[in-house]
Design an enzyme around this catalytic site. Structure first.
Site, short mmCIF file in Angstrom:
data_model
loop_
_atom_site.label_atom_id
_atom_site.label_comp_id
_atom_site.label_asym_id
_atom_site.label_seq_id
_atom_site.Cartn_x
_atom_site.Cartn_y
_atom_site.Cartn_z
N LYS A 9 -22.97 -19.37 -50.18
CA LYS A 9 -23.98 -18.96 -50.82
C LYS A 9 -24.04 -18.73 -52.35
O LYS A 9 -23.58 -19.61 -53.03
CB LYS A 9 -23.42 -17.20 -51.18
CG LYS A 9 -22.68 -16.28 -49.94
CD LYS A 9 -22.62 -14.64 -50.15
CE LYS A 9 -22.52 -14.37 -48.20
NZ LYS A 9 -21.71 -12.95 -48.77
N TYR A 49 -29.33 -10.13 -42.23
CA TYR A 49 -28.90 -9.41 -42.69
C TYR A 49 -29.14 -7.61 -42.53
O TYR A 49 -28.44 -6.67 -42.96
CB TYR A 49 -28.12 -9.21 -44.67
CG TYR A 49 -27.53 -10.28 -44.38
CD1 TYR A 49 -26.34 -9.95 -44.13
CD2 TYR A 49 -27.63 -10.72 -45.26
CE1 TYR A 49 -25.01 -11.20 -44.72
CE2 TYR A 49 -26.73 -11.48 -46.22
CZ TYR A 49 -25.74 -11.78 -45.65
OH TYR A 49 -24.84 -12.57 -46.11
N ASN A 112 -19.41 -12.93 -52.74
CA ASN A 112 -18.43 -13.28 -51.74
C ASN A 112 -17.82 -14.94 -51.63
O ASN A 112 -17.57 -14.99 -50.72
CB ASN A 112 -17.26 -12.23 -51.05
CG ASN A 112 -18.46 -11.85 -50.15
OD1 ASN A 112 -19.53 -12.86 -50.36
ND2 ASN A 112 -17.95 -11.19 -49.16
N HIS A 115 -20.30 -17.32 -46.34
CA HIS A 115 -20.78 -16.25 -44.95
C HIS A 115 -20.75 -16.73 -43.55
O HIS A 115 -20.68 -18.36 -42.97
CB HIS A 115 -22.08 -15.92 -44.64
CG HIS A 115 -23.18 -15.24 -43.82
ND1 HIS A 115 -22.95 -13.98 -42.93
CD2 HIS A 115 -23.11 -16.14 -42.12
CE1 HIS A 115 -23.26 -13.63 -41.73
NE2 HIS A 115 -23.58 -15.19 -41.07
N GLU A 126 -27.43 -16.45 -34.76
CA GLU A 126 -27.75 -16.85 -36.37
C GLU A 126 -27.93 -18.04 -36.70
O GLU A 126 -28.58 -18.05 -37.54
CB GLU A 126 -26.25 -15.97 -37.47
CG GLU A 126 -26.37 -14.59 -37.63
CD GLU A 126 -25.29 -14.24 -38.13
OE1 GLU A 126 -24.05 -14.64 -38.85
OE2 GLU A 126 -24.44 -12.64 -38.33
P1 IDP Z 1 -18.75 -10.41 -44.06
O1 IDP Z 1 -19.71 -11.44 -44.63
O2 IDP Z 1 -17.11 -10.57 -44.13
O3 IDP Z 1 -19.26 -10.47 -42.93
P2 IDP Z 1 -19.98 -7.97 -43.85
O4 IDP Z 1 -19.36 -6.66 -43.97
O5 IDP Z 1 -21.09 -8.51 -42.26
O6 IDP Z 1 -18.89 -8.25 -44.34
O7 IDP Z 1 -21.06 -7.69 -45.80
C1 IDP Z 1 -22.08 -8.96 -45.35
C2 IDP Z 1 -22.12 -9.09 -46.63
O8 IDP Z 1 -22.71 -7.98 -47.86
C3 IDP Z 1 -20.39 -9.55 -47.63
O9 IDP Z 1 -20.22 -10.90 -47.28
C4 IDP Z 1 -21.09 -8.42 -48.93
O10 IDP Z 1 -21.50 -10.56 -49.97
C5 IDP Z 1 -21.82 -8.19 -48.51
N1 IDP Z 1 -21.07 -6.41 -48.75
C6 IDP Z 1 -20.45 -5.95 -47.68
N2 IDP Z 1 -20.02 -5.09 -48.35
C7 IDP Z 1 -20.21 -4.74 -49.52
C8 IDP Z 1 -19.61 -3.69 -50.57
O11 IDP Z 1 -19.32 -2.74 -50.17
N3 IDP Z 1 -20.61 -3.48 -51.65
C9 IDP Z 1 -21.33 -5.12 -52.12
N4 IDP Z 1 -21.59 -5.86 -51.00
C10 IDP Z 1 -20.93 -5.76 -49.88
MG MG Z 2 -20.64 -9.78 -41.60
#
Ligand code: IDP
Ligand code: MG
Length: 150
Positions: A9, A49, A112, A115, A126
């Site tokens: 990312k 997304y 974070n 992905h 994807e």
């Molecule tokens: P993942 O990336 O671990 O699969 P997902 O729940 O699919 O997590 O969420 C996609 C992305 O959305 C996350 O990697 C993060 O960048 C963002 N995200 C998820 N939950 C939150 C939140 O509560 N606050 C801000 N960003 C979030």
């Molecule tokens: Mg996810």
């Protein structure tokens, strides 16, 4: 063989962690089948997304992922989905185990770093969203027989 879409990312790219992230998946044993450096359009990001549309963090997530270039990769291997998710670590870096990418380099969920596809079906979808067939390579490594059982 399963396929997973991995994205380094914008924060990972800005922080000079592309090599570190690629290294983690290479070391693990996954096989790279596609890779490119792109600046994601909002349209592509919203398709990727789509499942999060309507959630409170959705707009911020699109702002984040489209804010700067990213490296998108397709990796394959036995159990590639699980292997990659375990290499990446929990969604919230504060809760991610040490030794995972997020656990070693991250602090906050909105930064974070990586992905990874969350299911076999989403991995296929994807990878096809980001790569044309002629951008993916079917190849074998001399080391494959020392990494995969058959
Ligand atoms: P993942 O990336 O671990 O699969 P997902 O729940 O699919 O997590 O969420 C996609 C992305 O959305 C996350 O990697 C993060 O960048 C963002 N995200 C998820 N939950 C939150 C939140 O509560 N606050 C801000 N960003 C979030
Ligand atoms: Mg996810």
């Amino acid at each position: 063989m399963e396929r997973t879409l991995i994205i380094a990312k914008p924060d990972a790219v800005q922080r000079g962690l592309i090599g570190e992230i690629v290294r983690r998946f290479e070391n693990r044993g996954l096989r790279l089948i596609g890779m490119k450096f792109i600046h994601m359009s909002r349209e592509l990001a919203s398709r990727h997304y789509a499942i999060h549309e309507g959630k409170p963090f959705y707009e911020a997530l699109l702002d984040y992922i489209t804010s700067a270039p990213v490296v998108v990769m397709a990796w394959e291997g036995s159990d590639a989905i699980t292997v990659a998710r375990n290499t990446i670590g929990a969604t919230r870096p504060a809760e991610a185990a040490a030794g995972t990418i997020r656990g070693d380099f991250g602090m906050e969920v909105g930064r974070n770093l990586v992905h990874g596809s969350d299911s076999v079906e989403n991995g296929e979808k994807e990878v096809s969203l980001f790569f044309a067939n002629d951008e993916l390579f079917a190849w074998s490594r001399d080391t494959d027989r020392w990494i995969f059982e058959d």
